[in-house]
Motif scaffolding. Structure first.
Motif, PDB file in Angstrom:
ATOM      1  N   ALA A   7      61.147  64.297 -69.666  1.00  0.00           N
ATOM      2  CA  ALA A   7      61.264  64.467 -71.115  1.00  0.00           C
ATOM      3  C   ALA A   7      62.715  64.717 -71.507  1.00  0.00           C
ATOM      4  O   ALA A   7      63.310  65.710 -71.092  1.00  0.00           O
ATOM      5  CB  ALA A   7      60.388  65.621 -71.573  1.00  0.00           C
ATOM      6  N   TYR A  58      56.784  64.100 -69.944  1.00  0.00           N
ATOM      7  CA  TYR A  58      55.801  63.695 -70.941  1.00  0.00           C
ATOM      8  C   TYR A  58      54.498  63.416 -70.203  1.00  0.00           C
ATOM      9  O   TYR A  58      54.503  62.930 -69.087  1.00  0.00           O
ATOM     10  CB  TYR A  58      56.253  62.422 -71.666  1.00  0.00           C
ATOM     11  CG  TYR A  58      57.516  62.589 -72.467  1.00  0.00           C
ATOM     12  CD1 TYR A  58      57.559  63.425 -73.581  1.00  0.00           C
ATOM     13  CD2 TYR A  58      58.667  61.905 -72.116  1.00  0.00           C
ATOM     14  CE1 TYR A  58      58.719  63.562 -74.327  1.00  0.00           C
ATOM     15  CE2 TYR A  58      59.838  62.040 -72.858  1.00  0.00           C
ATOM     16  CZ  TYR A  58      59.857  62.875 -73.961  1.00  0.00           C
ATOM     17  OH  TYR A  58      61.001  63.012 -74.687  1.00  0.00           O
ATOM     18  N   CYS A  59      53.387  63.709 -70.833  1.00  0.00           N
ATOM     19  CA  CYS A  59      52.114  63.470 -70.141  1.00  0.00           C
ATOM     20  C   CYS A  59      51.177  62.557 -70.924  1.00  0.00           C
ATOM     21  O   CYS A  59      50.082  62.278 -70.470  1.00  0.00           O
ATOM     22  CB  CYS A  59      51.429  64.789 -69.801  1.00  0.00           C
ATOM     23  SG  CYS A  59      51.046  65.798 -71.216  1.00  0.00           S
ATOM     24  N   PRO A  76      61.937  67.689 -74.701  1.00  0.00           N
ATOM     25  CA  PRO A  76      60.661  68.339 -74.395  1.00  0.00           C
ATOM     26  C   PRO A  76      60.000  68.953 -75.636  1.00  0.00           C
ATOM     27  O   PRO A  76      60.672  69.469 -76.511  1.00  0.00           O
ATOM     28  CB  PRO A  76      61.043  69.437 -73.398  1.00  0.00           C
ATOM     29  CG  PRO A  76      62.388  69.053 -72.894  1.00  0.00           C
ATOM     30  CD  PRO A  76      63.047  68.266 -73.967  1.00  0.00           C
ATOM     31  N   CYS A  94      54.517  68.571 -73.258  1.00  0.00           N
ATOM     32  CA  CYS A  94      55.092  68.283 -71.938  1.00  0.00           C
ATOM     33  C   CYS A  94      54.551  69.230 -70.871  1.00  0.00           C
ATOM     34  O   CYS A  94      54.112  70.337 -71.174  1.00  0.00           O
ATOM     35  CB  CYS A  94      56.620  68.408 -71.990  1.00  0.00           C
ATOM     36  SG  CYS A  94      57.385  67.147 -73.012  1.00  0.00           S
ATOM     37  N   VAL A  95      54.585  68.770 -69.642  1.00  0.00           N
ATOM     38  CA  VAL A  95      54.155  69.590 -68.510  1.00  0.00           C
ATOM     39  C   VAL A  95      55.328  69.797 -67.558  1.00  0.00           C
ATOM     40  O   VAL A  95      56.209  68.948 -67.449  1.00  0.00           O
ATOM     41  CB  VAL A  95      52.968  68.949 -67.754  1.00  0.00           C
ATOM     42  CG1 VAL A  95      51.737  68.879 -68.634  1.00  0.00           C
ATOM     43  CG2 VAL A  95      53.324  67.571 -67.234  1.00  0.00           C
ATOM     44  N   SER A  96      55.328  70.928 -66.879  1.00  0.00           N
ATOM     45  CA  SER A  96      56.351  71.224 -65.874  1.00  0.00           C
ATOM     46  C   SER A  96      55.933  70.610 -64.544  1.00  0.00           C
ATOM     47  O   SER A  96      54.793  70.769 -64.112  1.00  0.00           O
ATOM     48  CB  SER A  96      56.535  72.730 -65.716  1.00  0.00           C
ATOM     49  OG  SER A  96      57.069  73.271 -66.894  1.00  0.00           O
ATOM     50  N   LYS A 123      61.212  70.061 -63.765  1.00  0.00           N
ATOM     51  CA  LYS A 123      61.582  69.363 -64.996  1.00  0.00           C
ATOM     52  C   LYS A 123      60.349  69.239 -65.878  1.00  0.00           C
ATOM     53  O   LYS A 123      59.222  69.236 -65.382  1.00  0.00           O
ATOM     54  CB  LYS A 123      62.103  67.948 -64.706  1.00  0.00           C
ATOM     55  CG  LYS A 123      63.407  67.859 -63.979  1.00  0.00           C
ATOM     56  CD  LYS A 123      64.587  68.348 -64.764  1.00  0.00           C
ATOM     57  CE  LYS A 123      65.043  67.340 -65.785  1.00  0.00           C
ATOM     58  NZ  LYS A 123      66.247  67.723 -66.504  1.00  0.00           N
ATOM     59  N   LYS A 124      60.571  69.097 -67.162  1.00  0.00           N
ATOM     60  CA  LYS A 124      59.498  68.822 -68.113  1.00  0.00           C
ATOM     61  C   LYS A 124      59.267  67.312 -68.150  1.00  0.00           C
ATOM     62  O   LYS A 124      60.216  66.534 -68.218  1.00  0.00           O
ATOM     63  CB  LYS A 124      59.870  69.306 -69.508  1.00  0.00           C
ATOM     64  CG  LYS A 124      59.952  70.812 -69.627  1.00  0.00           C
ATOM     65  CD  LYS A 124      58.583  71.408 -69.674  1.00  0.00           C
ATOM     66  CE  LYS A 124      58.659  72.894 -70.017  1.00  0.00           C
ATOM     67  NZ  LYS A 124      57.357  73.508 -70.074  1.00  0.00           N
ATOM     68  N   GLU A 137      55.806  70.717 -76.918  1.00  0.00           N
ATOM     69  CA  GLU A 137      54.678  71.506 -76.396  1.00  0.00           C
ATOM     70  C   GLU A 137      53.683  70.670 -75.596  1.00  0.00           C
ATOM     71  O   GLU A 137      52.893  71.220 -74.829  1.00  0.00           O
ATOM     72  CB  GLU A 137      53.957  72.232 -77.537  1.00  0.00           C
ATOM     73  CG  GLU A 137      53.285  71.330 -78.552  1.00  0.00           C
ATOM     74  CD  GLU A 137      54.242  70.785 -79.613  1.00  0.00           C
ATOM     75  OE1 GLU A 137      53.836  69.868 -80.329  1.00  0.00           O
ATOM     76  OE2 GLU A 137      55.393  71.251 -79.713  1.00  0.00           O
TER      77      GLU A 137
END
Length: 159
Positions: A51, A41-42, A54, A58-60, A38-39, A56
């Motif tokens: 997210a 938020y970081c 989502p 965001c991280v997987s 899932k994506k 750019e």
């Protein structure tokens, strides 16, 4: 997720202090309603949350369902089990997706944070209460209620 190594180091000696048959599992996947990716938020107030929209930044992150995690850890449905869920807004998706599995355990107690989102606050107590398997207790451990925890204790009668 980036703090996994730090957390692992902090708790590395904890296993030695637990009773012999205690299962303690530390995992670097995020608990979610399904196993996969899932994506998240970081940055900012929503960091460490799945997210919904989502972008750019965001991280997987690899995810695991509670049911899959319990199977991987070989947790028996007849063993006395305590699960604590404080998972930044994922509480309701996780409980909802694993409800059948949770209800199938003989003796399972749950500590669930209800402070992160309205869905968890409204749906989890109602769903677990209607199951008639649990006695429910609420506790606020923060000054303004942002630390609201539900304790769902398995009733002493057999189901």
């Amino acid at each position: 997720v980036s703090r996994y190594a730090e957390v692992k180091k902090t708790y590395s000696g904890m296993k030695d202090t637990l009773p012999a048959k205690t299962v303690f599992h530390l995992d670097n996947r995020a608990l979610w309603s399904s196993t996969g990716v899932k994506k998240f938020y970081c940055n900012g107030l929503l960091s460490a949350r799945v997210a919904r929209f989502p972008n750019e930044s965001c991280v997987s992150v690899r995810t695991v369902s509670l049911e899959d995690l319990m199977q991987e850890c070989k947790i028996s449905r007849s063993s006395k089990t305590l699960i604590k869920l404080h998972i930044e807004g994922a509480e309701w998706p996780v409980v909802e997706s694993s409800l059948e599995m949770l209800l199938s355990f003989d003796r399972i107690d749950l500590l669930i944070n209800l402070s992160h989102d309205e869905d968890s606050l409204l749906n989890i107590p109602q769903t677990l209460g209607l199951s008639k398997k649990f006695d429910l207790f609420l506790d606020s451990h923060a000054l303004f209620g942002e630390g609201l925890t539900l304790f769902a204790k398995t009733k002493s009668v057999n189901f």
